[in-house]
Write an enzyme that holds these catalytic residues in place. Structure first.
Site, PDB file in Angstrom:
ATOM      1  N   MET A  46       0.885  -6.052  -2.846  1.00  0.00           N
ATOM      2  CA  MET A  46       1.989  -6.399  -1.938  1.00  0.00           C
ATOM      3  C   MET A  46       2.491  -7.816  -2.216  1.00  0.00           C
ATOM      4  O   MET A  46       2.160  -8.755  -1.519  1.00  0.00           O
ATOM      5  CB  MET A  46       1.514  -6.275  -0.488  1.00  0.00           C
ATOM      6  CG  MET A  46       0.920  -4.898  -0.195  1.00  0.00           C
ATOM      7  SD  MET A  46       0.537  -4.629   1.538  1.00  0.00           S
ATOM      8  CE  MET A  46      -0.822  -5.742   1.788  1.00  0.00           C
ATOM      9  N   ASP A  47       3.296  -7.953  -3.257  1.00  0.00           N
ATOM     10  CA  ASP A  47       3.752  -9.271  -3.688  1.00  0.00           C
ATOM     11  C   ASP A  47       5.202  -9.497  -3.261  1.00  0.00           C
ATOM     12  O   ASP A  47       6.010  -8.570  -3.295  1.00  0.00           O
ATOM     13  CB  ASP A  47       3.626  -9.350  -5.221  1.00  0.00           C
ATOM     14  CG  ASP A  47       3.816 -10.757  -5.737  1.00  0.00           C
ATOM     15  OD1 ASP A  47       4.231 -10.906  -6.902  1.00  0.00           O
ATOM     16  OD2 ASP A  47       3.572 -11.721  -4.980  1.00  0.00           O
ATOM     17  N   GLY A  48       5.501 -10.754  -2.885  1.00  0.00           N
ATOM     18  CA  GLY A  48       6.905 -11.074  -2.627  1.00  0.00           C
ATOM     19  C   GLY A  48       7.237 -11.487  -1.214  1.00  0.00           C
ATOM     20  O   GLY A  48       8.401 -11.729  -0.900  1.00  0.00           O
TER      21      GLY A  48
ATOM     22  N   THR B 212       4.890  -4.712  -6.258  1.00  0.00           N
ATOM     23  CA  THR B 212       6.236  -5.163  -5.899  1.00  0.00           C
ATOM     24  C   THR B 212       6.437  -6.590  -6.389  1.00  0.00           C
ATOM     25  O   THR B 212       5.497  -7.228  -6.859  1.00  0.00           O
ATOM     26  CB  THR B 212       6.422  -5.133  -4.363  1.00  0.00           C
ATOM     27  OG1 THR B 212       5.410  -5.970  -3.769  1.00  0.00           O
ATOM     28  CG2 THR B 212       6.286  -3.729  -3.818  1.00  0.00           C
TER      29      THR B 212
END
Lengths: 254, 271
Positions: free
Chosen positions: B42-44, B216
């Site tokens: 879960m990046d960003g 992501t």
């Protein structure tokens, strides 16, 4: 009774027609997706040829300072074609890459090691060069890796640590914190002959984007790029992938 | 009937229609194979907050939690049995102490909310497992996580593994240590460690290896996440930031998984 049977038969037919309808719709969606991939593939091929012909000045020179170690994962079906692997290595030498780890899950490239080293000009085995030696000019250091360097290697290292633990004197309720740390495992991997250096970039040549069992201990922050199949590899795509890597900024979790 | 009531009614009808269309879409998707375990990196969140000028250190992460809710709902509706979420890595502790505290407080808030939902029977068959070095977290969070795991232990509709204080290297070292100490204590005959001994002691041993990993934020790396378990996983990346991840991104990833099924099955047979 007859009307019940008729109702059951009718609902069964409706169910089958419904399932057929869903099936057709699913296949239609996949046809559309496949068309999208075909168009996307054509566009990438055109871009790659333009890069190969030098039409895009952006790729005319690449600063490889960040790329100390490159790894290449080759899918099992492509490994049969060693000539393609040799061609890829020649491209990498031309670009100026100094160190390449070649991985395939079954170790077939390891078996073709001698042939590859003879055929790729300027190539040498990584394990035969000293720590301070850095390949110059058009020389390239190669490392051959397979699945036996992944979980099996970690198990060999773990068993070394286990034997040390067994021979040591420790309290009965000891949980092993002083014997089993990351640096101990790194050291034990070195003892069993494993390279623990993390590649900066991993190029995957195969039908799917997957690392296919590349040593897990070495994959921490490696950029993984899918290049398509080895059979249809393109010089322009290779240049683009390496150029893109040089522009990546990683914050390593911070 | 006044305008507000009309708008409310229209919204309800629209939502019901959207829900029906979504269920139909999932029904079509389920004609093909569905991943058993989908993992999400879960990046960003921080970039999302910057992009939308959101104030507060946890603003992006709050937006990210909304995404978590929707993605879990979609996965449950599709019938994905396991979902793994990379919520907080060991390397994330290197961020500024204020930001780390903010994120930990937010996670505690959400865990306590989930406990409340589990007690009132609103967690709808979802089992939550926390995986990682939970001993490195504060006592309050540890206690809350333990309570949530106990409350949801019997649920089977969707099993969610939340990786907190996690990294692959830490997991491997922990598994080697735990399995070695266990072998010594059992200590009958030759003491030799097997792969199954180590894999049985991993933080994520309760769930099967992921079939599909979705990252992501446009990154191309696994960031020290499940590198041991993802040998045969399809790695999918998307430019969408985590709070922007929606239904169509998930559907696209699953369609890609379905396209690659033959290859993925061939790779598994080679093992």
């Amino acid at each position: 009774m007859d009307s019940n049977q008729s109702m059951r038969l009718l609902s069964s037919w409706i169910g089958q027609i419904g399932d057929l309808g869903l099936n057709l719709l699913w296949r239609f969606i996949h046809i559309v997706v496949s068309l999208w991939y075909i168009v996307s593939g054509i566009s990438e091929a055109i871009e790659s040829y333009a890069i190969s012909l030098g039409l895009n000045k952006k790729y005319s020179s690449i600063d490889l300072e960040k790329l100390r170690c490159l790894a290449v994962v080759v899918d099992i079906e492509a490994v049969q074609d060693v000539a393609k692997v040799v061609e890829l290595l020649q491209w990498l030498t031309t670009i100026g890459v100094k160190q390449v780890g070649l991985f395939d899950s079954q170790g077939l490239l390891k078996k073709s090691k001698d042939l590859i080293l003879e055929t790729v000009p300027g190539s040498m085995l990584l394990e035969e060069i000293g720590k301070d030696f850095s390949p110059d000019g058009k020389r390239i250091a190669l490392e051959f890796i397979s699945s036996s360097d992944n979980k099996e290697a970690v198990m060999k290292a773990a068993n070394i640590l286990l034997q040390r633990y067994l021979k040591s004197s420790h309290p009965e309720n000891d949980q092993g914190e002083n014997f089993f740390t990351e640096s101990h495992l790194n050291e034990a991997l070195g003892v069993v002959g494993e390279n623990v250096h993390v590649p900066d970039l991993l190029l995957v040549y195969g039908p799917i984007r997957s690392h296919l069992g590349f040593p897990a201990w070495r994959l921490r922050y490696t950029e993984i790029v899918h290049m398509g199949t080895l059979k249809y590899m393109r010089y322009g795509s290779l240049l683009k992938a390496i150029h893109k890597f040089t522009g990546v900024h990683q914050n390593y979790g911070t | 009937m006044n305008t507000l009531e009309e708008v409310g009614e229209f919204t309800q009808i629209f939502d019901a229609l959207m829900s029906l269309m979504r269920k139909f879409l999932f029904r079509v998707l389920c004609v093909g194979p569905i991943p058993t375990n989908i993992s999400f990196i879960m990046d960003g969140n921080r970039r999302f907050a910057k992009k939308h000028n959101l104030k507060g250190l946890d603003a992006g992460h709050r937006a990210g939690f909304i995404s978590v809710k929707y993605i879990l709902q979609y996965c449950k509706e599709i019938g994905v049995p396991y979902v793994t979420l990379y919520a907080f890595g060991m390397d994330n502790f290197k961020r500024g102490p204020e930001e780390v505290k903010c994120v930990m407080d937010l996670m505690l808030e959400k865990v306590e909310l989930a406990i409340h939902q589990a007690v009132s029977g609103n967690l709808k068959g979802v089992r939550i497992i926390f995986a990682g070095d939970l001993n490195s977290l504060n006592e309050r969070f540890r206690a809350a996580a333990q309570k949530l795991m106990e409350l949801t232990e019997e649920n089977r509709d969707l099993i969610v593994v939340v990786c907190v204080a996690y990294s692959t290297n830490l997991e491997i070292v922990h598994a080697v240590r735990k399995s070695c100490v266990k072998k010594c204590k059992n200590g009958d005959g030759a003491v030799v460690l097997e792969v199954s001994d180590v894999e049985g002691c991993m933080y994520t041993s309760a769930v099967p290896d992921p079939d599909l990993v979705i990252r992501t934020g446009g990154g191309d790396r696994l960031s020290n996440f499940m590198t041991w378990q993802t040998s045969r996983s399809l790695l999918h990346r998307t430019e969408a930031l985590w709070p922007e991840l929606g239904l169509w991104h998930l559907v696209w990833a699953i369609l890609k998984f379905q396209r690659m099924q033959d290859c993925l099955q061939k790779k598994k047979k080679l093992d």
